[in-house]
Design a protein around this motif. Structure first.
Motif, PDB file in Angstrom:
ATOM      1  N   GLN A  67       0.825  -1.211   0.000  1.00  0.00           N
ATOM      2  CA  GLN A  67       0.000   0.000   0.000  1.00  0.00           C
ATOM      3  C   GLN A  67       0.862   1.266   0.000  1.00  0.00           C
ATOM      4  N   THR A  68       2.146   1.099  -0.270  1.00  0.00           N
ATOM      5  CA  THR A  68       3.088   2.213  -0.176  1.00  0.00           C
ATOM      6  C   THR A  68       3.591   2.653  -1.542  1.00  0.00           C
ATOM      7  N   LEU A  69       3.581   3.963  -1.755  1.00  0.00           N
ATOM      8  CA  LEU A  69       4.268   4.611  -2.872  1.00  0.00           C
ATOM      9  C   LEU A  69       5.574   5.130  -2.301  1.00  0.00           C
ATOM     10  N   ILE A  70       6.688   4.673  -2.839  1.00  0.00           N
ATOM     11  CA  ILE A  70       7.997   5.145  -2.383  1.00  0.00           C
ATOM     12  C   ILE A  70       8.521   6.167  -3.380  1.00  0.00           C
ATOM     13  N   ILE A  71       8.938   7.322  -2.851  1.00  0.00           N
ATOM     14  CA  ILE A  71       9.620   8.343  -3.651  1.00  0.00           C
ATOM     15  C   ILE A  71      11.078   8.313  -3.222  1.00  0.00           C
ATOM     16  N   GLY A  72      11.955   7.877  -4.118  1.00  0.00           N
ATOM     17  CA  GLY A  72      13.380   7.827  -3.817  1.00  0.00           C
ATOM     18  C   GLY A  72      14.123   8.898  -4.585  1.00  0.00           C
ATOM     19  N   ASP A  73      14.976   9.632  -3.890  1.00  0.00           N
ATOM     20  CA  ASP A  73      15.766  10.686  -4.519  1.00  0.00           C
ATOM     21  C   ASP A  73      17.243  10.302  -4.486  1.00  0.00           C
ATOM     22  N   CYS A  74      17.890  10.300  -5.634  1.00  0.00           N
ATOM     23  CA  CYS A  74      19.318  10.011  -5.760  1.00  0.00           C
ATOM     24  C   CYS A  74      19.640   8.682  -5.083  1.00  0.00           C
ATOM     25  N   SER A  75      20.438   8.645  -4.028  1.00  0.00           N
ATOM     26  CA  SER A  75      20.736   7.375  -3.353  1.00  0.00           C
ATOM     27  C   SER A  75      19.462   6.709  -2.864  1.00  0.00           C
ATOM     28  N   GLY A  76      18.463   7.502  -2.545  1.00  0.00           N
ATOM     29  CA  GLY A  76      17.163   6.950  -2.175  1.00  0.00           C
ATOM     30  C   GLY A  76      16.515   6.207  -3.331  1.00  0.00           C
ATOM     31  N   SER A  77      16.827   6.605  -4.568  1.00  0.00           N
ATOM     32  CA  SER A  77      16.336   5.869  -5.742  1.00  0.00           C
ATOM     33  C   SER A  77      16.979   4.497  -5.822  1.00  0.00           C
ATOM     34  N   GLU A  78      18.278   4.435  -5.578  1.00  0.00           N
ATOM     35  CA  GLU A  78      18.954   3.150  -5.633  1.00  0.00           C
ATOM     36  C   GLU A  78      18.434   2.240  -4.515  1.00  0.00           C
ATOM     37  N   ALA A  79      18.231   2.802  -3.320  1.00  0.00           N
ATOM     38  CA  ALA A  79      17.660   2.016  -2.220  1.00  0.00           C
ATOM     39  C   ALA A  79      16.266   1.513  -2.606  1.00  0.00           C
ATOM     40  N   THR A  80      15.488   2.367  -3.240  1.00  0.00           N
ATOM     41  CA  THR A  80      14.142   1.981  -3.658  1.00  0.00           C
ATOM     42  C   THR A  80      14.189   0.858  -4.690  1.00  0.00           C
ATOM     43  N   MET A  81      15.080   0.976  -5.661  1.00  0.00           N
ATOM     44  CA  MET A  81      15.189  -0.077  -6.674  1.00  0.00           C
ATOM     45  C   MET A  81      15.607  -1.398  -6.043  1.00  0.00           C
ATOM     46  N   ARG A  82      16.582  -1.376  -5.149  1.00  0.00           N
ATOM     47  CA  ARG A  82      17.002  -2.617  -4.484  1.00  0.00           C
ATOM     48  C   ARG A  82      15.871  -3.152  -3.598  1.00  0.00           C
ATOM     49  N   PHE A  83      15.121  -2.274  -2.957  1.00  0.00           N
ATOM     50  CA  PHE A  83      14.006  -2.713  -2.116  1.00  0.00           C
ATOM     51  C   PHE A  83      12.983  -3.487  -2.946  1.00  0.00           C
ATOM     52  N   VAL A  84      12.614  -2.942  -4.110  1.00  0.00           N
ATOM     53  CA  VAL A  84      11.571  -3.607  -4.903  1.00  0.00           C
ATOM     54  C   VAL A  84      12.091  -4.820  -5.684  1.00  0.00           C
ATOM     55  N   GLU A  85      13.359  -5.090  -5.597  1.00  0.00           N
ATOM     56  CA  GLU A  85      13.834  -6.377  -6.103  1.00  0.00           C
ATOM     57  C   GLU A  85      13.332  -7.518  -5.204  1.00  0.00           C
ATOM     58  N   SER A  86      13.090  -7.217  -3.945  1.00  0.00           N
ATOM     59  CA  SER A  86      12.715  -8.242  -2.965  1.00  0.00           C
ATOM     60  C   SER A  86      11.314  -8.104  -2.386  1.00  0.00           C
ATOM     61  N   TYR A  87      10.753  -6.896  -2.425  1.00  0.00           N
ATOM     62  CA  TYR A  87       9.467  -6.648  -1.759  1.00  0.00           C
ATOM     63  C   TYR A  87       8.495  -5.962  -2.701  1.00  0.00           C
ATOM     64  N   LYS A  88       7.226  -6.317  -2.564  1.00  0.00           N
ATOM     65  CA  LYS A  88       6.172  -5.671  -3.345  1.00  0.00           C
ATOM     66  C   LYS A  88       5.786  -4.341  -2.708  1.00  0.00           C
ATOM     67  N   VAL A  89       5.582  -3.339  -3.550  1.00  0.00           N
ATOM     68  CA  VAL A  89       5.060  -2.046  -3.117  1.00  0.00           C
ATOM     69  C   VAL A  89       4.005  -1.611  -4.125  1.00  0.00           C
ATOM     70  N   HIS A  90       3.255  -0.593  -3.772  1.00  0.00           N
ATOM     71  CA  HIS A  90       2.226  -0.105  -4.692  1.00  0.00           C
ATOM     72  C   HIS A  90       2.877   0.484  -5.940  1.00  0.00           C
TER      73      HIS A  90
END
Length: 184
Positions: A67-90
């Motif tokens: 149920q989460t929309l993640i907004i990742g900025d710069c390094s936060g984008s890379e963290a977001t991409m790695r996160f969604v390799e393993s976990y489902k998000v909205h």
């Protein structure tokens, strides 16, 4: 429908309330979208932004889920991409993403760049992907962002005059968030 928006900042932003557009976006999202909570919290290890610390924090403390929309900025984008390799998000919104350590030792030590990106897993673990990038970014070459775009096929917001989006407000972001949070 997403009920939570989480902003994951770039590294070096220990004081997230005063950094870039983050607090402004949180306040705008919380004001505009009833039933949606936008969360902005200081990240642990804000300078190194190590994957081994940020991914568990995103899962356990920020409660990023389907149920989460993640907004990742710069390094936060890379963290977001790695996160969604393993976990489902909205859904995810990536601002100034990259795919290499850019020759920076600090980035190399973060752990995001030491293995191939799992693009298919990212696409299957989220309903929608959006990228904001600018061709005049002084830190990330467009070719880095283009690789993300080519592999994720996102909705693209391409600019030529926004640099690294180090601004106090980011008005183009808000309607995109609105479309995403209301997406079933």
């Amino acid at each position: 429908m997403a009920t939570r928006v989480v902003i994951v900042p770039g590294n070096g932003c220990g004081q997230v309330e005063q950094c870039n557009w983050y607090a402004w976006a949180r306040d705008e999202i919380n004001k505009k979208y009833e039933g949606v909570e936008c969360i902005l919290r200081p990240m642990p290890d804000p300078d190194m932004a190590r994957e081994s610390i940020w991914i568990p924090f995103m899962r356990d403390e920020l409660c990023c889920d389907e149920q989460t929309l993640i907004i990742g900025d710069c390094s936060g984008s890379e963290a977001t991409m790695r996160f969604v390799e393993s976990y489902k998000v909205h859904s995810i919104i990536l601002v100034s993403p990259c795919v290499t350590d850019l020759g920076e030792e600090n980035e190399k030590l973060s752990g995001y760049y030491d293995r191939p990106w799992e693009w298919a897993k990212m696409r299957s673990n989220t309903q929608s992907i959006t990228v904001f990038g600018s061709t005049d970014d002084p830190y990330i070459k467009w070719a880095e962002m283009q690789e993300v775009i080519d592999n994720l096929n996102p909705e693209l917001h391409k600019f030529h005059d926004r640099g690294h989006f180090e601004v106090a407000t980011f008005p183009e972001l808000i309607p995109t968030v609105g479309r995403r949070v209301h997406q079933k």
